[in-house]
Design an enzyme around this catalytic site. Structure first.
Site, PDB file in Angstrom:
ATOM      1  N   ARG A 339       0.842  -1.199   0.000  1.00 17.40           N
ATOM      2  CA  ARG A 339       0.000   0.000   0.000  1.00 17.40           C
ATOM      3  C   ARG A 339       0.875   1.246   0.000  1.00 17.40           C
ATOM      4  NH1 ARG A 339      -4.914  -1.776   4.155  1.00 17.40           N
ATOM      5  NH2 ARG A 339      -5.152  -3.853   3.284  1.00 17.40           N
ATOM      6  N   ARG A 354       2.058   1.733  10.316  1.00 15.74           N
ATOM      7  CA  ARG A 354       1.604   1.963   8.943  1.00 15.74           C
ATOM      8  C   ARG A 354       2.810   1.859   8.017  1.00 15.74           C
ATOM      9  NH1 ARG A 354      -3.229   3.696   7.332  1.00 15.74           N
ATOM     10  NH2 ARG A 354      -3.778   4.555   9.366  1.00 15.74           N
ATOM     11  N   GLU A 426      -6.372   0.281  15.207  1.00 18.25           N
ATOM     12  CA  GLU A 426      -7.105  -0.724  14.430  1.00 18.25           C
ATOM     13  C   GLU A 426      -6.199  -1.897  14.082  1.00 18.25           C
ATOM     14  OE1 GLU A 426      -9.193  -1.297  10.050  1.00 18.25           O
ATOM     15  OE2 GLU A 426      -8.784   0.742  10.777  1.00 18.25           O
ATOM     16  N   SER A 429     -10.708  -5.582  10.573  1.00 15.67           N
ATOM     17  CA  SER A 429     -12.084  -5.192  10.277  1.00 15.67           C
ATOM     18  C   SER A 429     -12.771  -6.330   9.547  1.00 15.67           C
ATOM     19  CB  SER A 429     -12.138  -3.900   9.452  1.00 15.67           C
ATOM     20  OG  SER A 429     -11.778  -4.144   8.125  1.00 15.67           O
ATOM     21  N   ARG A 483       0.783  -4.891  12.944  1.00 18.87           N
ATOM     22  CA  ARG A 483       0.048  -4.328  14.083  1.00 18.87           C
ATOM     23  C   ARG A 483      -0.133  -5.360  15.197  1.00 18.87           C
ATOM     24  NH1 ARG A 483      -4.241   0.047  11.496  1.00 18.87           N
ATOM     25  NH2 ARG A 483      -2.698   1.086  10.181  1.00 18.87           N
TER      26      ARG A 483
END
Length: 521
Positions: A339, A354, A426, A429, A483
């Site tokens: 990403r 990130r 986070e 999800s 993470r």
């Protein structure tokens, strides 16, 4: 109902990026709409190389400017099964949904183009009928003058029809492109507003208490010699990293633990391609082009690096009709993810939180439309079980409309407490995308009936079978490795600088129980 999104790790929040601007010159056809499954229109591409406007006075430009050498062959690469009549008949619902989701979709333009399309389609049908009448008149014996007059009339009708048909193709393309930007319809229980309006669905555990100064994962990683960001920055650039020593075992242990646990629940394990066609990225609801994309595109090709395994898993049954007996299809996929993280900066995103490249284990389900809410609950329950077993303190959120990507009907995020960072972050999800992706990818199933025992058919071949329906798709993150490492290091640090490995991971790390500071000399 049928419109949807996903979160950063669940999949659809991937806002895509590009390595190569040259691949981004084509107009973006990415955004699409999934509509009420009981009302569907399938547009069949009948495209010309060069697209002309419907009329000089009423044409609406919906494609970005292209250079002269790109004008030849400009056409949509694929089309979604959009039900324009449903949009028109439910325009107030669609308009409200667009507002609630902060979408840039132009509903008024879609409805205007659809009205023009219907009128032009009627005119085309009228001319075709007239041409048939003339053709029938010429079948009998006629005076030469009469025949010649009919020939001239037929020629005139043919020329007019060709022009109108080309205009109809152009108008259809414009209509499709504009409608593809309309987001999925939203679950009625989703809270309205921005991320701050998201509702806590569940809170698990409590923050760990420390009687010493807490370190963040960067300090722990440096002291334990687990990563090297400086060398990676020299080799690859910022937001890349080397994992070292026990951190390598930790990544591999997390991946194997997650796959093992999810496979026990009936998911089929996959390792996916990490380069896919840009059209597949688009069909899954991500934007591979544009200034703020999160997708790396490969220069000189129509391919992209994946930002989530959701994309190749979503495409595994593309353009297929599945037997009803095959559903649900459950997959757990391992991949590296890439990403660009365009616009991401600041202390809150430092270290492993990130990054541009990471490993992830993703769950994905294809199911009956009536069962997607049930499987959404199952996916979030799997996530909660996994994180609870590691002893994390976390909360599950029902994300508000403003935080949903275009494909998501509903999305649950899991945020875990990260004591070194002093906040929740986070880690996962889970999104129900209803038929938003399947209408783009062309994934349907054949309901069971006495005459529908034919095997799976590519491209929908088969006769005298029950009408097909679009499947629903769901995705959720079992383990986003960086993470998870942040959570593990920060939550299980000890006063002597060591880090205890949670018991469920130890069998997957050769029995290692503690990561201890290195002894010099």
């Amino acid at each position: 109902m049928g419109f949807i999104s996903s979160g950063y790790f669940g999949g659809a929040a991937l806002h895509t990026l590009n390595i190569a601007p040259s691949i981004c010159r084509r107009p973006s056809l990415l955004k699409t709409i999934a509509l009420n499954p009981h009302h569907r229109v399938l547009w069949r591409p009948q495209l010309r190389s060069i697209i002309r406007a419907f009329s000089s006075s009423s044409a609406v430009s919906v494609v970005s400017p292209v250079t002269q050498d790109e004008k030849v062959g400009v056409k949509p690469q694929w089309k979604a099964a959009i039900d324009f009549k449903w949009i028109r008949d439910n325009k107030d619902v669609v308009a409200s949904n667009i507002r609630n989701r902060n979408s840039n979709a132009n509903l008024d333009l879609v409805l205007e183009l659809y009205e023009k399309f219907l009128n032009l389609q009627k005119e085309v049908e009228r001319l075709r009928a007239e041409r048939n009448v003339v053709a029938n008149k010429m079948k009998g014996k006629l005076e030469p003058s009469v025949r010649q007059a009919l020939v001239e009339e037929g020629k005139s009708l043919k020329e007019g029809l060709v022009a109108l048909e080309e205009n109809l193709v152009q108008l259809t393309d414009q209509l499709q492109q504009e409608a593809q930007s309309i987001p999925n319809i939203t679950h009625p229980d989703v809270p309205i507003g921005g991320e701050e309006n998201s509702v806590i669905r569940k809170m698990v555990g409590s923050p760990k208490e420390f009687n010493f100064a807490v370190k963040d994962h960067l300090e722990l990683g440096k002291d334990l010699d687990l990563f090297d960001f400086d060398a990676a920055a020299e080799v690859s650039g910022s937001k890349f990293y080397y994992l070292k020593n026990e951190a390598v075992l930790l990544e591999m242990g997390l991946v194997n633990w997650a796959i093992t646990e999810v496979t026990k629940r009936g998911f089929v394990p996959l390792i996916t391609p990490e380069i896919v066609r840009s059209t597949v990225v688009e069909k899954c609801g991500f934007q591979p082009r544009g200034s703020n994309t999160q997708v790396y595109s490969i220069e000189g090709s129509d391919q992209c690096l994946i930002g989530t395994a959701e994309i190749p898993v979503g495409g595994i049954h593309m353009d297929s009709i599945l037997p009803e007996s095959d559903l649900p299809l459950k997959y757990v996929a391992y991949s590296h993810c890439f990403r660009t993280e365009a616009g991401a900066a600041g202390a809150a995103t430092r270290g492993l939180y990130r990054v541009h490249q990471f490993s992830k284990v993703e769950m994905f389900i294809f199911c009956h439309p009536e069962e997607s809410d049930l499987y959404h609950q199952e996916l979030i329950a799997v996530e909660e079980d996994l994180f609870s077993s590691l002893g994390f303190h976390f909360k599950t959120l029902d994300m508000a409309t403003g935080d949903l990507g275009a494909p998501a009907y509903r999305k649950f995020d899991v945020e875990a407490w990260m004591p070194g960072l002093g906040r929740f972050g986070e880690i996962s999800s889970a999104s129900n995308c209803t038929d938003y992706q399947s209408r783009r990818l062309g994934i349907r199933y054949r309901p069971f009936s006495s005459d529908s025992s034919a095997p799976t058919s590519r491209k929908g071949k088969g006769a005298n079978l029950a009408p097909t329906r679009f499947v629903h798709t769901l995705n959720a993150t079992a383990c986003a490795v960086p993470r998870m490492i942040v959570c593990l290091l920060e939550n299980f640090q000890q006063e002597d600088g060591s880090v205890v490995i949670p018991e469920p991971l130890r069998p997957f790390m050769g029995g290692l129980q503690v990561i201890s500071p290195k002894v010099n000399g």
